[in-house]
Scaffold this motif. Structure first.
Motif, PDB file in Angstrom:
ATOM      1  N   PRO B  26       0.803  -1.220   0.000  1.00  0.00           N
ATOM      2  CA  PRO B  26       0.000   0.000   0.000  1.00  0.00           C
ATOM      3  C   PRO B  26       0.838   1.272   0.000  1.00  0.00           C
ATOM      4  O   PRO B  26       0.493   2.230  -0.680  1.00  0.00           O
ATOM      5  CB  PRO B  26      -0.797  -0.094   1.306  1.00  0.00           C
ATOM      6  N   LEU B  27       1.949   1.266   0.733  1.00  0.00           N
ATOM      7  CA  LEU B  27       2.764   2.482   0.774  1.00  0.00           C
ATOM      8  C   LEU B  27       3.285   2.817  -0.617  1.00  0.00           C
ATOM      9  O   LEU B  27       3.254   3.960  -1.055  1.00  0.00           O
ATOM     10  CB  LEU B  27       3.935   2.313   1.745  1.00  0.00           C
ATOM     11  N   LYS B  28       3.713   1.792  -1.317  1.00  0.00           N
ATOM     12  CA  LYS B  28       4.222   2.019  -2.663  1.00  0.00           C
ATOM     13  C   LYS B  28       3.118   2.590  -3.545  1.00  0.00           C
ATOM     14  O   LYS B  28       3.308   3.564  -4.265  1.00  0.00           O
ATOM     15  CB  LYS B  28       4.709   0.694  -3.230  1.00  0.00           C
ATOM     16  N   GLN B  29       1.948   1.983  -3.440  1.00  0.00           N
ATOM     17  CA  GLN B  29       0.848   2.469  -4.276  1.00  0.00           C
ATOM     18  C   GLN B  29       0.478   3.899  -3.937  1.00  0.00           C
ATOM     19  O   GLN B  29       0.138   4.685  -4.807  1.00  0.00           O
ATOM     20  CB  GLN B  29      -0.362   1.565  -4.119  1.00  0.00           C
ATOM     21  N   ARG B  30       0.545   4.213  -2.626  1.00  0.00           N
ATOM     22  CA  ARG B  30       0.227   5.575  -2.233  1.00  0.00           C
ATOM     23  C   ARG B  30       1.248   6.533  -2.830  1.00  0.00           C
ATOM     24  O   ARG B  30       0.896   7.570  -3.397  1.00  0.00           O
ATOM     25  CB  ARG B  30       0.202   5.657  -0.698  1.00  0.00           C
ATOM     26  N   LEU B  31       2.511   6.190  -2.692  1.00  0.00           N
ATOM     27  CA  LEU B  31       3.551   7.065  -3.246  1.00  0.00           C
ATOM     28  C   LEU B  31       3.367   7.225  -4.747  1.00  0.00           C
ATOM     29  O   LEU B  31       3.430   8.340  -5.280  1.00  0.00           O
ATOM     30  CB  LEU B  31       4.932   6.478  -2.943  1.00  0.00           C
ATOM     31  N   VAL B  32       3.104   6.108  -5.407  1.00  0.00           N
ATOM     32  CA  VAL B  32       2.936   6.162  -6.864  1.00  0.00           C
ATOM     33  C   VAL B  32       1.760   7.057  -7.228  1.00  0.00           C
ATOM     34  O   VAL B  32       1.824   7.862  -8.153  1.00  0.00           O
ATOM     35  CB  VAL B  32       2.755   4.740  -7.427  1.00  0.00           C
ATOM     36  N   SER B  33       0.682   6.962  -6.441  1.00  0.00           N
ATOM     37  CA  SER B  33      -0.487   7.779  -6.775  1.00  0.00           C
ATOM     38  C   SER B  33      -0.214   9.261  -6.543  1.00  0.00           C
ATOM     39  O   SER B  33      -0.914  10.116  -7.062  1.00  0.00           O
ATOM     40  CB  SER B  33      -1.712   7.324  -5.984  1.00  0.00           C
TER      41      SER B  33
END
Ligand SMILES: Nc1nc2c(ncn2[C@@H]2O[C@H](COP(=O)(O)OP(=O)(O)OP(=O)(O)O)[C@@H](O)[C@H]2O)c(=O)[nH]1
Ligand SMILES: [Mg+2]
Lengths: 720, 80
Positions: B26-33
């Protein structure tokens, strides 16, 4: 043939619109601009945490706009994201308006690209065009529309520009058949999409959606498409194809995360579109933007926190200083009003009900409207300038030590206004244990309805020159106790992993006077309305319970004594005594006496105990109850009739301190408790909250009472 | 080729290109978003008190991150 054909005399045309976009792009403000609604607007991410529907008519259409919480990507981690996600996936709507911030298209269109694969009609609203103009950003709307295959409209919610054309274009898109948006991927991905799509074509697979779009969704691992195709015969052959395609793509992108692959794909696509359609007349070269210059000061590593504390101190100083100027007039007005109205009522009981009950109770609450207004203005400024996120940034390190998340600051500050929106706003916290922890300590942030109690008591016991400081100290003390409580809870009840802190810092915006005015006005009217309805009712109840039963023995006994009194002073004194005796044997007096032993150790007499209990219904009732109890108890002989002086003469200082401590810490009001229970997810949390706040309030009040006694050298309150 | 570093090892005001995200889930996805992804340009704006939190600028957006998260961003810093 009667009754065979369906008769429909008026075909009413409905358009149901979902408003989607990243946080803080102006969705709520745009809804307000379109429909004259009054949705809450603020300059930070996560203002809207619950969907809200707004209706309006235009030409011969009925519109419903559903304003949704902002979401950075189409995910469902936090509650607010889930609200949007579930709405878009599961509920019926005709069309989306995707709102984007024209000054930050690169980031905003990332979500747009995701939405473009959802097979829904869409209109792109490029909001904040006024800011884009100021920043020298020029957008070719027509070409953008053409490249994306989506109608793009230039709007400004703040300046109310382009609203008409937005609606017109919604109608046009609604009336036209669905047109697939144009997404272009890198060669490698396009190739795989082509393979899968042509496989579907060959097998004569057809759905409402184009086969290309199905291929894209399959490659993205989109659950719904997957599930649908999974049950079909062609799946057996399709699956190996997909696996192979995934392998190619992942190899090409050097990652095994499809989400990341597609994010990169979209980013590349968007960069291409932006190069073609957006021009910057002012190069954002080395020059610092206004926001950066303000930030140099406000989030300065050393000065940042002192500046914040200073601003808060200033706010409470103003709350007290300016808020108290009209107080005398309001007090005088209610005094005069009570007298005038009272004179027209012949029946003594009804007169007392109206004057000592309703007018004294409501008057006591209305008295503090100016203070409340200043507090509301302060909170509105904090919310709408962009400072809120900065403080969350400054305090994160500090909060983290206490087991809280930096973003907890947002619900906690909202809690200084009212606990109810604060409980809702805790939804922005992604992690459930962070959220629960925050829910538990929101009550320690004194809400606006408690302000009157503080102003009343600080006004009664401190010189005006220091009262503002005392008020500030009360709030700070509440917040500090909240932090310590958070630490204790984190160590005992809510361990749980630390949630990452990733938060957007919006640019500073000067809120329009109109926006502040609306926000403050709405809240103030709510406060006054509550005073006129709920508080008036509660005051009547308190009046009734404190006026009945009427003891004729006491009346007779004191009547005789008063007649024999030596002089007028003695007679007046006796009258006061008679009233007090009457009050003590009233229903409320008896209840108060019964619970008094529990409150004596923390220095509260039965009147204060009763006031605290009524505060469970609503905190404003604390003041109105004190107002009624002292109005009823005083009779008419008291020369100085203001509530403040009654408090000063009847309540010992140490008891007042203990009272403030309890007010600061005990259970929030009924309405807030209901919202708390819902947001926390069950009645058992409410029971925990009750035990937790009661124990904290009692223990600290006990401590505060005895410490104050020690310091001032006053004798303790003795049980009667 | 210059050596890549953690974002937190840069000085205030440094500009860099993201090489890799070491975050997961999730952290990666948040950063990517938020646009924090491979190839994106970042600028380190400054630190909060006690250096526990950093402010970065990605594109036209300012973002606050905790140090632990910023450490997961590997960058190629521009020559000063
Ligand atoms: N200059 C300018 N400011 C705007 C415009 N539209 C919105 N704003 C400001 O942008 C901020 C965000 O507005 P909101 O309507 O709360 O944003 P939202 O998209 O509903 O945000 P969330 O509910 O958090 O997702 C507020 O400070 C508004 O005053 C606009 O057209 N021009
Ligand atoms: Mg909103």
């Amino acid at each position: 043939m009667p009754n065979s054909a369906p008769v429909c005399p008026v075909t009413e045309k409905h358009i149901r619109i979902a408003l989607v976009g990243q946080p803080n792009v102006g969705k709520s403000m745009l809804t307000n601009a379109i429909s004259d609604a009054r949705l809450h607007v603020g300059n930070f991410s996560g203002v809207t945490v619950e969907k809200s529907e707004v209706f309006f008519d235009y030409k011969d259409y009925h519109f419903t706009i559903v304003d949704l919480p902002g979401t950075y990507a189409f995910t469902d981690y936090s509650i607010e994201e889930r609200v949007t996600h579930d709405f878009l996936c599961n509920e019926a709507y005709d069309l989306m308006i995707n709102v984007v911030d024209s000054t930050n298209l690169e980031k905003n269109l990332q979500l747009t690209a995701e939405l473009m694969t959802m097979n829904k009609k869409m209109v792109l609203a490029l909001n904040m065009s006024d800011e884009a103009d100021r920043e020298g950003i020029v957008i070719d709307y027509e070409y953008l529309s053409k490249l994306l295959g989506v109608a793009a409209v230039r709007v400004s919610a703040a300046a109310k520009l382009g609203i008409g054309s937005l609606i017109e274009s919604v109608i046009a898109v609604h009336e036209a058949p669905y047109q697939e948006p144009k997404l272009v991927f890198s060669e490698a991905v396009e190739e795989e999409i082509g393979l899968i799509a042509s496989y579907l074509d060959e097998h004569r697979f057809s759905a409402v959606i184009s086969n290309r779009n199905i291929a894209i969704n399959l490659l993205q691992n989109e659950k719904k498409t997957y599930r649908t195709l999974h049950d079909l015969p062609l799946w057996t052959e399709l699956q190996p194809l997909l696996i192979e395609a995934d392998r190619h793509i992942e190899m090409h992108h050097d990652t095994d995360d499809v989400k990341e692959v597609f994010a990169e794909e979209y980013a590349a696509f968007i960069r291409g579109v932006i190069t073609e359609t957006v021009r910057y007349t002012e190069q954002p070269v080395e020059k610092k933007s206004p926001t950066e210059r303000v930030d140099d000061l406000l989030i300065h590593p050393v000065l940042g926190i002192p500046i914040f504390l200073f601003l808060m101190w200033g706010l409470f100083q103003l709350t007290f200083e300016i808020g108290n100027i009209p107080m005398e007039w309001i007090d005088a007005f209610f005094g005069w009003f009570g007298g005038t109205v009272g004179a027209t009522i012949p029946n003594a009981d009804i007169r007392s009900l109206v004057v000592d009950g309703v007018i004294a109770g409501v008057g006591a609450v209305v008295l503090f409207t100016p203070n409340i207004i200043i507090l509301f203005i302060g909170i509105a400024l904090l919310e709408s300038t962009g400072y809120m996120s900065r403080v969350a940034f400054l305090l994160d390190g500090f909060f983290h030590k206490f087991g809280l998340h930096g973003q907890s600051f947002i619900p906690l500050v909202t809690g200084f206004g009212c606990s109810i929106p604060a409980y809702m706003s805790a939804r922005i916290l992604k992690n459930d244990s962070d959220r629960l922890l925050t829910l538990f300590i929101i009550g320690f942030m004194s809400c606006g309805a408690r302000l009157p109690v503080y102003v009343l008591f600080t006004g009664a016991f401190f010189a005006p020159s220091v009262a503002g400081n005392v008020l500030f100290a009360i709030y700070i003390a509440g917040a500090l106790i909240g932090l310590i409580a958070a630490k204790v809870l984190k160590m005992t009840a809510f361990h749980g992993q630390d949630e990452p802190f990733v938060m957007e810092m919006p640019k500073y915006r000067l809120p329009s006077v109109k926006l502040i005015w609306h926000t403050v006005l709405t809240k103030t009217l709510m406060y006054l309305k509550k005073a006129g309805t709920f508080i008036a009712g509660a005051s009547m109840l308190v009046w009734f319970l404190s006026s009945y039963p009427h003891s004729h023995e006491i009346e007779a006994a004191y009547g005789a004594k008063i007649e024999q009194a030596a002089d007028e002073r003695a007679a007046a004194h006796l009258t006061v005594e008679a009233d007090a005796a009457q009050l003590e044997q009233s229903y409320l007096g008896r209840i108060g006496k019964a619970i008094e032993p529990f409150f004596t150790p923390i220095g509260l007499d039965w009147k204060m105990a009763i006031a605290l209990q009524t505060g469970l219904a609503a905190k404003e009732v604390v003041v109105s109850t004190l107002g009624v109890l002292y109005a009823v108890g005083e009779g008419v002989t008291e020369t100085d009739k203001t509530l403040i002086s009654a408090i000063r003469t009847h309540i010992p200082f140490a008891s007042a301190v203990a009272f403030i401590v309890v007010i600061m810490l005990y259970l929030p009001c009924l309405a807030a408790s209901v919202v708390f229970t819902r947001e926390a997810g069950g009645i058992r949390y409410f029971i925990y909250l009750f035990l937790f706040t009661t124990a904290t309030a009692y223990a600290l009040a006990f401590l505060a009472y005895h410490l104050t006694l020690m310091v001032t050298g006053a004798p303790a309150l003795l049980p009667h | 080729m210059r050596q890549t570093v953690k974002l937190t090892e840069c000085m205030k005001g440094c500009r860099a290109t993201i090489v890799k995200l070491h975050a997961q889930g999730p952290l990666k996805q948040r950063l990517v978003s938020f646009g924090v992804m491979k190839g994106a340009r970042v600028e380190l704006m400054g630190f909060a008190p006690v250096k526990s939190t950093v402010e970065i600028k990605v594109g036209r957006m300012r973002l606050a991150l905790r140090k632990e998260e910023a450490e997961l961003i590997e960058v190629n810093a521009d020559a000063q």
